[in-house]
Write an enzyme that holds these catalytic residues in place. Structure first.
Site, PDB file in Angstrom:
ATOM      1  N   TYR A 110      -0.402  27.903 -10.366  1.00 29.57           N
ATOM      2  CA  TYR A 110       0.413  26.894 -11.060  1.00 29.57           C
ATOM      3  C   TYR A 110      -0.501  25.758 -11.559  1.00 29.57           C
ATOM      4  O   TYR A 110      -1.350  25.262 -10.803  1.00 29.57           O
ATOM      5  CB  TYR A 110       1.471  26.359 -10.087  1.00 29.57           C
ATOM      6  CG  TYR A 110       2.266  25.211 -10.648  1.00 29.57           C
ATOM      7  CD1 TYR A 110       3.208  25.427 -11.652  1.00 29.57           C
ATOM      8  CD2 TYR A 110       2.071  23.908 -10.198  1.00 29.57           C
ATOM      9  CE1 TYR A 110       3.923  24.381 -12.192  1.00 29.57           C
ATOM     10  CE2 TYR A 110       2.787  22.860 -10.732  1.00 29.57           C
ATOM     11  CZ  TYR A 110       3.721  23.098 -11.732  1.00 29.57           C
ATOM     12  OH  TYR A 110       4.414  22.059 -12.262  1.00 29.57           O
ATOM     13  N   LYS A 168      13.148  24.020  -8.454  1.00 30.23           N
ATOM     14  CA  LYS A 168      13.457  25.276  -9.146  1.00 30.23           C
ATOM     15  C   LYS A 168      14.651  25.979  -8.484  1.00 30.23           C
ATOM     16  O   LYS A 168      15.745  25.458  -8.539  1.00 30.23           O
ATOM     17  CB  LYS A 168      12.207  26.144  -9.198  1.00 30.23           C
ATOM     18  CG  LYS A 168      10.910  25.369  -9.536  1.00 30.23           C
ATOM     19  CD  LYS A 168      10.856  24.853 -10.949  1.00 30.23           C
ATOM     20  CE  LYS A 168       9.735  23.866 -11.200  1.00 30.23           C
ATOM     21  NZ  LYS A 168       8.389  24.325 -10.887  1.00 30.23           N
ATOM     22  N   ASP A 209       2.944  29.774  -1.992  1.00 30.80           N
ATOM     23  CA  ASP A 209       3.894  29.037  -2.832  1.00 30.80           C
ATOM     24  C   ASP A 209       5.001  30.026  -3.182  1.00 30.80           C
ATOM     25  O   ASP A 209       4.797  30.962  -3.952  1.00 30.80           O
ATOM     26  CB  ASP A 209       3.173  28.524  -4.090  1.00 30.80           C
ATOM     27  CG  ASP A 209       4.078  27.685  -4.984  1.00 30.80           C
ATOM     28  OD1 ASP A 209       5.306  27.902  -4.962  1.00 30.80           O
ATOM     29  OD2 ASP A 209       3.557  26.836  -5.728  1.00 30.80           O
ATOM     30  N   ARG A 229      11.378   6.367   6.144  1.00 31.39           N
ATOM     31  CA  ARG A 229      10.241   7.183   5.712  1.00 31.39           C
ATOM     32  C   ARG A 229       9.912   8.207   6.801  1.00 31.39           C
ATOM     33  O   ARG A 229       9.658   9.375   6.521  1.00 31.39           O
ATOM     34  CB  ARG A 229       9.007   6.321   5.390  1.00 31.39           C
ATOM     35  CG  ARG A 229       7.786   7.179   5.126  1.00 31.39           C
ATOM     36  CD  ARG A 229       6.572   6.495   4.512  1.00 31.39           C
ATOM     37  NE  ARG A 229       6.453   5.078   4.772  1.00 31.39           N
ATOM     38  CZ  ARG A 229       6.054   4.541   5.934  1.00 31.39           C
ATOM     39  NH1 ARG A 229       5.719   5.313   6.950  1.00 31.39           N
ATOM     40  NH2 ARG A 229       5.989   3.235   6.075  1.00 31.39           N
TER      41      ARG A 229
HETATM   42  C1  LIG Z   1       7.116  23.657 -10.571  1.00 30.08           C
HETATM   43  C2  LIG Z   1       6.181  24.279  -9.630  1.00 30.08           C
HETATM   44  C3  LIG Z   1       5.420  23.508  -8.741  1.00 30.08           C
HETATM   45  C4  LIG Z   1       5.433  21.982  -8.755  1.00 30.08           C
HETATM   46  O1  LIG Z   1       6.660  21.483  -8.367  1.00 30.08           O
HETATM   47  P1  LIG Z   1       7.213  20.041  -8.847  1.00 30.08           P
HETATM   48  O2  LIG Z   1       8.515  19.978  -8.132  1.00 30.08           O
HETATM   49  O3  LIG Z   1       7.321  20.095 -10.327  1.00 30.08           O
HETATM   50  O4  LIG Z   1       6.221  19.036  -8.388  1.00 30.08           O
HETATM   51  C5  LIG Z   1       4.599  24.170  -7.845  1.00 30.08           C
HETATM   52  N1  LIG Z   1       4.513  25.510  -7.836  1.00 30.08           N
HETATM   53  C6  LIG Z   1       5.209  26.281  -8.686  1.00 30.08           C
HETATM   54  C7  LIG Z   1       5.068  27.767  -8.627  1.00 30.08           C
HETATM   55  C8  LIG Z   1       6.066  25.693  -9.620  1.00 30.08           C
HETATM   56  O5  LIG Z   1       6.748  26.463 -10.473  1.00 30.08           O
END
Ligand SMILES: *Cc1c(COP(=O)(O)O)cnc(C)c1O
Length: 402
Positions: A97, A194, A169, A45
């Site tokens: 988001y 993503k 982000d 961890r």
């Molecule tokens: C998908 C997404 C998240 C969250 O990510 P997860 O891996 O699904 O927890 C946060 N910010 C943006 C812009 C996203 O597209």
């Protein structure tokens, strides 16, 4: 050295065996020679060599000093929020988001952390929302799904003057196009699910910081709360990142072609894509990102209804109807009924997420095939059949008169 070359060689050859691929250290613990005497790892961890390779890689990729890998993008966002204390305020982008919104409103609010949502495309609105309690500014650029662009440099200046942190982000742009730390941000977060992963085969999150002290704090919360990324998923994410630049370049090139096609289509009312010169954020996007404008294209149908959108999203064959984005296979989604369905209709529509709004994640199929797929699906919508019929009649008239 170019970014791609640097990236590929940032992944070290295994010093023990010469393995050119990163070994997966699928282990929970590490044997110690004497209590506290170890080879840099004691419990997985707190640290795992496969994860550490990923963390160094993303730190380099974003131009930071510390990377931390989490079990999801939301776990990464959660780690950043843990830097705050009761009574602190956040100023956040208004079309944030949905998962981040839920975390802010339904988890952190009850611990006394409040959030003001503003249109961050206007830096003065961010400035006006600040109070002495503001400790964090939270932006996404481009945003989901209308791809609004915020000037990272301008917001970073405001954050510096206020002595509060700026977190970006960077999921939609990816570091292949945009590196917020180099523009003055303090923290970058990603849903590694993503573009970084890129193959729709894992859930992961990343935090990168430029300041080593801030990095230590993030690592502390990563270990203290424990939402770490496992060794296999770390390996998978490394493997995805190896082709990030190549993929994002192609995603962007195809997305621009798709956006240009949609713009001319009679069944489409409006196209949202920062690569189009008529996009209000085009110049800012161009000044803060390099090499393209990303793979997401959003558009509004002329027939701005749930029915028309449903016809469209169920008529594509290459674009698969699913949540998420950034993978090699193209995806289509209907925000009003999917990602944004929990937002009250009035509020959702005011933010531009109307019933006929459709979001595309342009994948790595040939752009020509993708456009054909979109063309066929658009033809299924009522207004288009009318427009097409009218055009056919005009064509026949011209032929008859010739
Ligand atoms: C998908 C997404 C998240 C969250 O990510 P997860 O891996 O699904 O927890 C946060 N910010 C943006 C812009 C996203 O597209």
């Amino acid at each position: 050295m170019q970014a791609t070359t640097q990236l590929i060689h940032a992944i070290p050859v295994d010093p023990q065996t010469g393995a050119i691929a990163v070994p997966i250290y699928q282990t929970s613990t590490f044997v110690q020679e004497a209590p506290g005497v170890n080879k840099g790892y004691d419990y997985a961890r707190s640290g795992n060599p496969t994860r550490a390779t990923l963390e160094d890689l993303v730190a380099q990729l974003e131009g930071g000093s510390t990377g931390a890998a989490f079990a999801s993008g939301l776990a990464a966002i959660d780690a950043v929020l843990k830097l705050l204390q009761t009574g602190d305020e956040i100023v956040a982008v208004d079309d944030i988001y949905g998962g981040a919104f839920r975390l802010f409103e339904q988890v952190y609010k009850k611990f006394g952390i409040s959030v003001k949502y503003v249109d961050t495309t206007k830096p003065e609105e961010v400035f006006n929302a600040l109070t002495p309690k503001t400790k964090l500014i939270w932006i996404e650029t481009p945003t989901n799904p209308t791809l609004k662009i915020t000037d990272i440099r301008a917001i970073a200046k405001i954050a510096k003057a206020q002595k509060c942190l700026l977190a970006v982000d960077n999921t939609f742009a990816s570091p292949a196009l945009q590196r917020p730390l180099l523009l003055g941000a303090d923290l970058v977060v990603h849903s590694g699910t993503k573009y970084l992963g890129g193959h729709s085969d894992l859930i992961a999150g990343i935090v990168v910081t430029a300041d080593p002290d801030l990095g230590k704090l993030i690592k502390f919360y990563q270990n203290a709360s424990g939402a770490v990324l496992g060794p296999f998923d770390s390996w998978l994410l490394i493997r995805g990142i190896e082709t990030l630049h190549l993929r994002v370049r192609q995603h962007s090139a195809s997305a621009l072609e798709v956006a240009k096609f949609l713009e001319k289509h009679p069944a489409v009312e409006k196209v949202f894509y920062p690569g189009l010169v008529n996009h209000p954020g085009h110049d800012v996007a161009k000044s803060q990102s390099k090499g393209g404008f990303g793979g997401i294209v959003t558009f509004r149908l002329k027939e701005d209804t749930i029915e028309a959108a449903n016809t469209f999203v169920t008529s594509t064959s290459l674009f698969k109807l699913a949540e998420s984005l950034g993978g090699i296979k193209s995806l289509v989604s209907h925000p009003a009924q999917m990602t944004h369905k929990t937002i009250p209709a009035e509020k959702r529509k005011a933010a531009g997420v109307t019933d006929g709004l459709v979001r595309l994640s342009v994948g790595l199929e040939d752009a020509e095939d993708l456009i054909e797929d979109l063309q066929r699906a658009l033809e299924k919508i009522g207004t288009l059949s009318e427009a097409a019929a009218k055009r056919a009649i005009e064509t026949v008239k011209v032929l008859v008169n010739a």
